[in-house]
Design a protein around this motif. Structure first.
Motif, short mmCIF file in Angstrom:
data_model
loop_
_atom_site.label_atom_id
_atom_site.label_comp_id
_atom_site.label_asym_id
_atom_site.label_seq_id
_atom_site.Cartn_x
_atom_site.Cartn_y
_atom_site.Cartn_z
N ALA A 151 0.85 -1.20 0.00
CA ALA A 151 0.00 0.00 0.00
C ALA A 151 0.88 1.25 0.00
N ARG A 152 0.39 2.25 -0.67
CA ARG A 152 1.08 3.53 -0.70
C ARG A 152 0.46 4.41 0.41
N PRO A 153 1.29 5.08 1.19
CA PRO A 153 0.73 5.94 2.24
C PRO A 153 -0.18 7.02 1.63
N ALA A 154 -1.30 7.24 2.30
CA ALA A 154 -2.22 8.28 1.84
C ALA A 154 -1.60 9.66 2.07
N GLY A 155 -1.87 10.54 1.18
CA GLY A 155 -1.36 11.90 1.40
C GLY A 155 -0.82 12.48 0.22
#
Length: 155
Positions: A151-155
């Motif tokens: 998963a890619r960090p949200a933001g």
């Protein structure tokens, strides 16, 4: 008197060749796994033609005690079409949908693979144990790859 010098050069870390090991995208792993699964799926059916008496049953209109009418053929096509389409869908769907679909389809295909040995004689148990075992291993790889999708960090 001179002492003999070693003819080996000091080890140079740059002189060692290391193989480049790029991290494959999850989508590529999933498509490759579904492709491999399809090869097993197709070849198990193909090699079953070599079993004594199988062609006689097929010519009489039965496969594993199932009548080979339109319903059987349609179900067989659907069972083949789903993993075939998973090859394409694994590389084209949005990540969240791709992950979910791979988890669902791979989970459903484990019992489908196991069912393929139903009604078989012990004479061909090695053949079916090997083929089903390999299919289930590929499905487990698909499940693991989809479950651990980075998963890619949200933001």
């Amino acid at each position: 008197m001179r002492t003999p010098q070693s003819r080996t050069a000091p080890e140079n870390p740059q002189s060692r060749n290391t193989l480049e090991d790029l991290r494959l995208p999850v989508r590529v792993k999933l498509a490759a796994a579904w492709t491999s699964f399809m090869f097993f799926y197709i070849y198990v059916d193909y090699l079953a033609l070599y079993k004594p008496g199988f062609l006689d049953g097929l010519l009489a209109g039965t496969v594993h005690e199932f009548h080979t009418g339109p319903t059987f053929i349609t179900i067989a096509l659907a069972l083949m079409a789903i993993p075939i389409l998973m090859i394409l869908l694994s590389v084209t769907l949005p990540a969240r949908a791709d992950r979910t679909l791979n988890l669902v389809v791979a989970t459903l295909y484990i019992p489908v693979s196991l069912f393929n040995a139903a009604g078989e004689t012990w004479t061909y148990s090695y053949f079916y144990c090997l083929s089903i075992g390999l299919e289930v291993l590929l499905l487990a790889f698909i499940l693991r790859s989809a479950w651990t999708w980075p998963a890619r960090p949200a933001g």
